[in-house]
Design a protein around this motif. Structure first.
Motif, short mmCIF file in Angstrom:
data_model
loop_
_atom_site.label_atom_id
_atom_site.label_comp_id
_atom_site.label_asym_id
_atom_site.label_seq_id
_atom_site.Cartn_x
_atom_site.Cartn_y
_atom_site.Cartn_z
N VAL A 55 48.95 -8.87 42.28
CA VAL A 55 48.88 -9.92 41.26
C VAL A 55 47.43 -10.17 40.87
N ALA A 56 47.25 -10.65 39.66
CA ALA A 56 45.91 -10.98 39.18
C ALA A 56 45.28 -11.98 40.14
N GLY A 57 44.01 -11.77 40.42
CA GLY A 57 43.30 -12.65 41.33
C GLY A 57 43.25 -12.14 42.76
N SER A 58 44.02 -11.08 43.07
CA SER A 58 43.98 -10.49 44.42
C SER A 58 42.59 -9.91 44.66
N PRO A 59 42.11 -9.94 45.91
CA PRO A 59 40.79 -9.35 46.18
C PRO A 59 40.81 -7.83 46.00
N VAL A 60 39.65 -7.28 45.67
CA VAL A 60 39.49 -5.84 45.43
C VAL A 60 38.64 -5.26 46.56
N PRO A 61 39.01 -4.07 47.09
CA PRO A 61 38.19 -3.44 48.14
C PRO A 61 36.76 -3.18 47.66
N GLU A 62 35.79 -3.41 48.54
CA GLU A 62 34.37 -3.28 48.17
C GLU A 62 34.03 -1.88 47.67
N GLY A 63 34.55 -0.85 48.32
CA GLY A 63 34.26 0.52 47.90
C GLY A 63 34.75 0.81 46.49
N LEU A 64 35.88 0.24 46.13
CA LEU A 64 36.41 0.42 44.79
C LEU A 64 35.54 -0.29 43.76
N VAL A 65 35.02 -1.46 44.11
CA VAL A 65 34.13 -2.19 43.21
C VAL A 65 32.92 -1.32 42.87
N LEU A 66 32.31 -0.72 43.89
CA LEU A 66 31.15 0.12 43.66
C LEU A 66 31.50 1.36 42.86
N ALA A 67 32.61 2.00 43.18
CA ALA A 67 33.03 3.22 42.46
C ALA A 67 33.25 2.92 40.99
N ARG A 68 33.92 1.81 40.68
CA ARG A 68 34.18 1.46 39.27
C ARG A 68 32.89 1.04 38.56
N ALA A 69 31.97 0.39 39.29
CA ALA A 69 30.69 -0.01 38.69
C ALA A 69 29.88 1.23 38.29
N LEU A 70 29.82 2.23 39.17
CA LEU A 70 29.11 3.47 38.85
C LEU A 70 29.78 4.20 37.69
N ASP A 71 31.10 4.22 37.69
CA ASP A 71 31.85 4.87 36.62
C ASP A 71 31.56 4.18 35.28
N ALA A 72 31.54 2.85 35.27
CA ALA A 72 31.27 2.11 34.04
C ALA A 72 29.85 2.39 33.54
N LEU A 92 26.55 -2.88 50.55
CA LEU A 92 26.98 -3.73 49.44
C LEU A 92 26.90 -5.19 49.89
N ARG A 93 26.10 -5.96 49.19
CA ARG A 93 25.99 -7.39 49.47
C ARG A 93 26.96 -8.14 48.56
N VAL A 94 27.98 -8.71 49.16
CA VAL A 94 28.99 -9.43 48.38
C VAL A 94 28.60 -10.90 48.32
N LEU A 95 28.46 -11.41 47.09
CA LEU A 95 28.04 -12.79 46.89
C LEU A 95 29.19 -13.66 46.39
N GLY A 96 30.28 -13.02 46.01
CA GLY A 96 31.46 -13.73 45.53
C GLY A 96 32.62 -12.75 45.46
N GLN A 97 33.82 -13.25 45.51
CA GLN A 97 34.99 -12.38 45.51
C GLN A 97 35.18 -11.73 44.15
N VAL A 98 35.37 -10.42 44.15
CA VAL A 98 35.74 -9.69 42.95
C VAL A 98 37.26 -9.64 42.94
N SER A 99 37.85 -10.15 41.87
CA SER A 99 39.30 -10.28 41.80
C SER A 99 39.91 -9.27 40.84
N LEU A 100 41.12 -8.90 41.13
CA LEU A 100 41.89 -7.99 40.31
C LEU A 100 42.03 -8.55 38.90
N GLY A 101 41.75 -7.73 37.90
CA GLY A 101 41.89 -8.14 36.52
C GLY A 101 40.72 -8.91 35.94
#
Length: 167
Positions: A55-72, A92-101
């Motif tokens: 569901v929207a708002g679910s947390p996203v795995p840190e590795g996926l956040v980095l992979a998508r950031a590099l891809d973007a 990876l220094r997480v300062l806030g939750q990255v949420s789905l969507g």
């Protein structure tokens, strides 16, 4: 509009920006599947876990956040078609939750550049990458990348173009 760049055209202090992107439920499911199965999908008992809808708002795995950031970043116009190949990764220094969507953007500051004169077609950069969402910094990481020239666009021969037009 995307202009062509060469690896030697990147300078220390330059900031590269991505366009907006989102992490979808399919991205997370694919990431989870790859983490557990390692490219093998011969364990049907794991499939129901991956097929549960997120569901929207679910947390996203840190590795996926980095992979998508590099891809973007790689698909943004600021790289001019150059290809990034990660060579080292800091914590990876997480300062806030990255949420789905969530609407996300990436800004990468070039901190260090290295290039041998004999290697004009590639260089090495150290980037400080920030992932931002809703006007706030959510994560930060330092990444070493090799920057390679864009692959040349395929050129169809005259005969091939005539054949394609006739078909």
């Amino acid at each position: 509009f995307m202009s062509n760049r060469s690896p030697s055209s990147f300078g220390v202090g330059e900031v590269l920006f991505s366009s907006e992107f989102r992490i979808t439920p399919q991205d997370v499911a694919g990431w989870d599947r790859a983490e557990v199965l390692g490219g093998r999908d011969d364990r049907p008992g794991f499939r129901p876990h991956f097929e549960r809808p997120l569901v929207a708002g679910s947390p996203v795995p840190e590795g996926l956040v980095l992979a998508r950031a590099l891809d973007a970043l790689e698909h943004s116009g600021g790289l001019g078609g150059c290809v990034l190949e990660p060579t080292s990764l800091g914590k990876l220094r997480v300062l806030g939750q990255v949420s789905l969507g969530e609407r996300l953007t990436t800004a990468a500051t070039i901190r260090y550049r290295s290039q041998r004169p004999s290697e004009g077609s590639r260089c090495f950069l150290t980037l400080t990458i920030e992932v931002r969402g809703d006007g706030r910094k959510l994560a930060e990481v330092e990444v070493g990348v090799e920057v390679r020239e864009p692959a040349p666009a395929p050129v169809l021969s005259f005969e091939r173009r005539c054949w394609d037009q006739a078909a």
